[in-house]
Design an enzyme around this catalytic site. Structure first.
Site, short mmCIF file in Angstrom:
data_model
loop_
_atom_site.label_atom_id
_atom_site.label_comp_id
_atom_site.label_asym_id
_atom_site.label_seq_id
_atom_site.Cartn_x
_atom_site.Cartn_y
_atom_site.Cartn_z
N LYS A 38 0.83 -1.21 0.00
CA LYS A 38 0.00 0.00 0.00
C LYS A 38 0.87 1.26 0.00
O LYS A 38 2.05 1.19 0.33
CB LYS A 38 -0.93 -0.01 1.22
CG LYS A 38 -0.19 0.00 2.55
CD LYS A 38 -1.13 -0.30 3.71
CE LYS A 38 -0.39 -0.30 5.03
NZ LYS A 38 -1.24 -0.80 6.14
N TYR A 264 13.88 31.04 6.71
CA TYR A 264 12.69 31.81 7.08
C TYR A 264 12.62 32.05 8.58
O TYR A 264 12.92 31.17 9.38
CB TYR A 264 11.43 31.04 6.66
CG TYR A 264 11.14 31.09 5.18
CD1 TYR A 264 10.88 32.30 4.53
CD2 TYR A 264 11.13 29.92 4.43
CE1 TYR A 264 10.61 32.34 3.17
CE2 TYR A 264 10.85 29.95 3.07
CZ TYR A 264 10.59 31.16 2.45
OH TYR A 264 10.32 31.19 1.12
C1 PLP Z 1 -0.45 -1.85 6.77
C2 PLP Z 1 -1.03 -3.10 7.27
C3 PLP Z 1 -0.21 -4.22 7.50
C4 PLP Z 1 1.30 -4.19 7.44
O1 PLP Z 1 1.79 -3.80 8.68
P1 PLP Z 1 3.36 -3.65 8.96
O2 PLP Z 1 3.44 -3.24 10.38
O3 PLP Z 1 3.86 -2.59 8.04
O4 PLP Z 1 3.97 -4.97 8.67
C5 PLP Z 1 -0.83 -5.41 7.85
N1 PLP Z 1 -2.17 -5.48 7.99
C6 PLP Z 1 -2.99 -4.42 7.80
C7 PLP Z 1 -4.45 -4.57 7.98
C8 PLP Z 1 -2.44 -3.19 7.45
O5 PLP Z 1 -3.24 -2.12 7.28
#
Ligand code: PLP
Length: 371
Positions: A38, A264
């Site tokens: 993702k 800034y």
């Molecule tokens: C993002 C996510 C993961 C992955 O988690 P990590 O801590 O990055 O390994 C797993 N399950 C769900 C439902 C997630 O949203």
């Protein structure tokens, strides 16, 4: 728009391979791996990472939103793809591109059913999301009977998987809570497997779960951050390698005198003569303004240089007094040999946020697998 060539995010597939093997070695040989890709594969490049993970043999990929899954399908990725947070307005793409939804609410369940019925589709595979303590998305224990009734009435949907999410799998001090989650999930699995008269694909562990709770492996694990080289605990990072390295050249160097300011709002005033390097990346590239004024360090020729003054939109300044460097020299913001945690040494955020924030205007350069 052509991305600037100088500031780049290097994506090292050899590091990805290393991390994948570390994960694999934690697991029983039959345990399946879901690669979580993702948010542009945690800020890297979702298509490149997904293709590579598919070659490594992952059983599933997962993204947050349907649009992210569509992008992968359009790049010819054929592996099953779970959508963690499908939204109603994209249901037609979900079906068109053969993506598997996480079903987390009655509202979503019923809308999906209506759509499938209208299209005359039966047995569309879904994974049921169970809430065991995150209190974010998913069905609660007291809703299980109603879920079963809903599914029984609707032959449009076929329950093929069930999952939940650990809240604090990286925190040793929350072991009891995690254990309760594991037990509650196992109870939910039993309930729904009995209902479905078949085994379901079960998955519970994220990266820290994989590394800390072998008892919770189930049929599959969902590996995210560990694939990219980080964990939730120093002990976890140690065995992993950062995949993404954010690099930029020094744009300009100048000496400033005692009492002169940088950037800034004059937030930095030189206590004495200082050598200042300007770097061509700023908060629009993903380096939060939080990191200005000494709150983060970059690496130049193996030495650490603190950010001075406020981070600007497209630039930031670092103090390079006492180091020999020239305009054009390479600066490592974070990555291999200077992790996101080393950069964010005050722990103002977490590696997840730092690596996913690298903006799309930074060019991605892929380092291929060694032959
Ligand atoms: C993002 C996510 C993961 C992955 O988690 P990590 O801590 O990055 O390994 C797993 N399950 C769900 C439902 C997630 O949203």
């Amino acid at each position: 728009m052509k991305a600037r060539l100088e500031t780049r995010l290097e994506i090292d597939l050899n590091a990805l391979k290393h991390n994948f093997e570390v994960i694999q070695n934690q697991l029983k040989p039959q345990t399946k791996i879901m690669g979580v890709v993702k948010a542009f594969a945690y800020g890297s490049d979702s298509v490149v990472i997904s293709k590579t993970l598919q070659d490594f043999g992952v059983s599933y990929l997962a993204v947050a939103y349907i649009e992210e899954g569509v992008r992968l399908r359009k790049a010819n990725i054929s592996c099953p793809i779970l959508i963690f947070y499908p939204q109603l307005e994209e249901i037609s793409e979900l079906i068109q591109f053969n993506l598997t939804p996480s079903v987390y609410s009655f509202h979503f369940l019923k809308s999906l059913h209506q759509f499938l019925k209208f299209k005359n589709i039966k047995n569309f595979p879904i994974h049921l999301k169970i809430n065991t303590g995150m209190n974010r998305l998913g069905f609660d224990k007291n809703q299980f009977d109603e879920v079963k009734t809903c599914l029984s009435d609707r032959h449009t949907l076929k329950l093929t998987g069930i999952f939940s999410h650990l809240v604090a799998s990286g925190m040793p001090e929350e072991k009891d809570f995690t254990w309760q989650q594991i037990q509650d999930f196992k109870t939910a699995v039993k309930t729904f497997e009995t209902y479905a008269h078949q085994d379901l694909l079960t998955h519970l562990c994220n990266s820290s779960g994989i590394l800390n709770y072998a008892e919770a492996e189930m049929d599959m694990v969902r590996a995210g951050i560990a694939l990219y080289g980080y964990g939730n605990h120093p002990k976890e990072h140690k065995m992993l390698q950062p995949v993404s390295s954010l690099k930029t050249p020094i744009a300009q160097l100048r000496w400033i005198q005692k009492g002169e300011s940088v950037g800034y709002d004059r937030k930095y005033i030189a206590p004495e003569k200082r050598h200042i390097a300007t770097l061509p990346l700023g908060y629009a590239d993903g380096i939060s303004r939080l990191y200005g004024n000494g709150n983060a360090v970059v690496k130049i020729h193996e030495k650490l240089a603190p950010i001075v003054g406020n981070v600007c939109m497209d630039t930031m300044m670092v103090d390079v007094t006492n180091m020999s460097c020239r305009e054009g020299d390479e600066v490592l913001i974070f990555g291999k040999n200077h992790s996101a945690i080393d950069f964010d040494f005050k722990h103002l955020s977490i590696p997840y946020e730092l690596i996913t924030r690298v903006s799309q205007r930074v060019s991605r350069v892929v380092i291929p697998l060694n032959k």
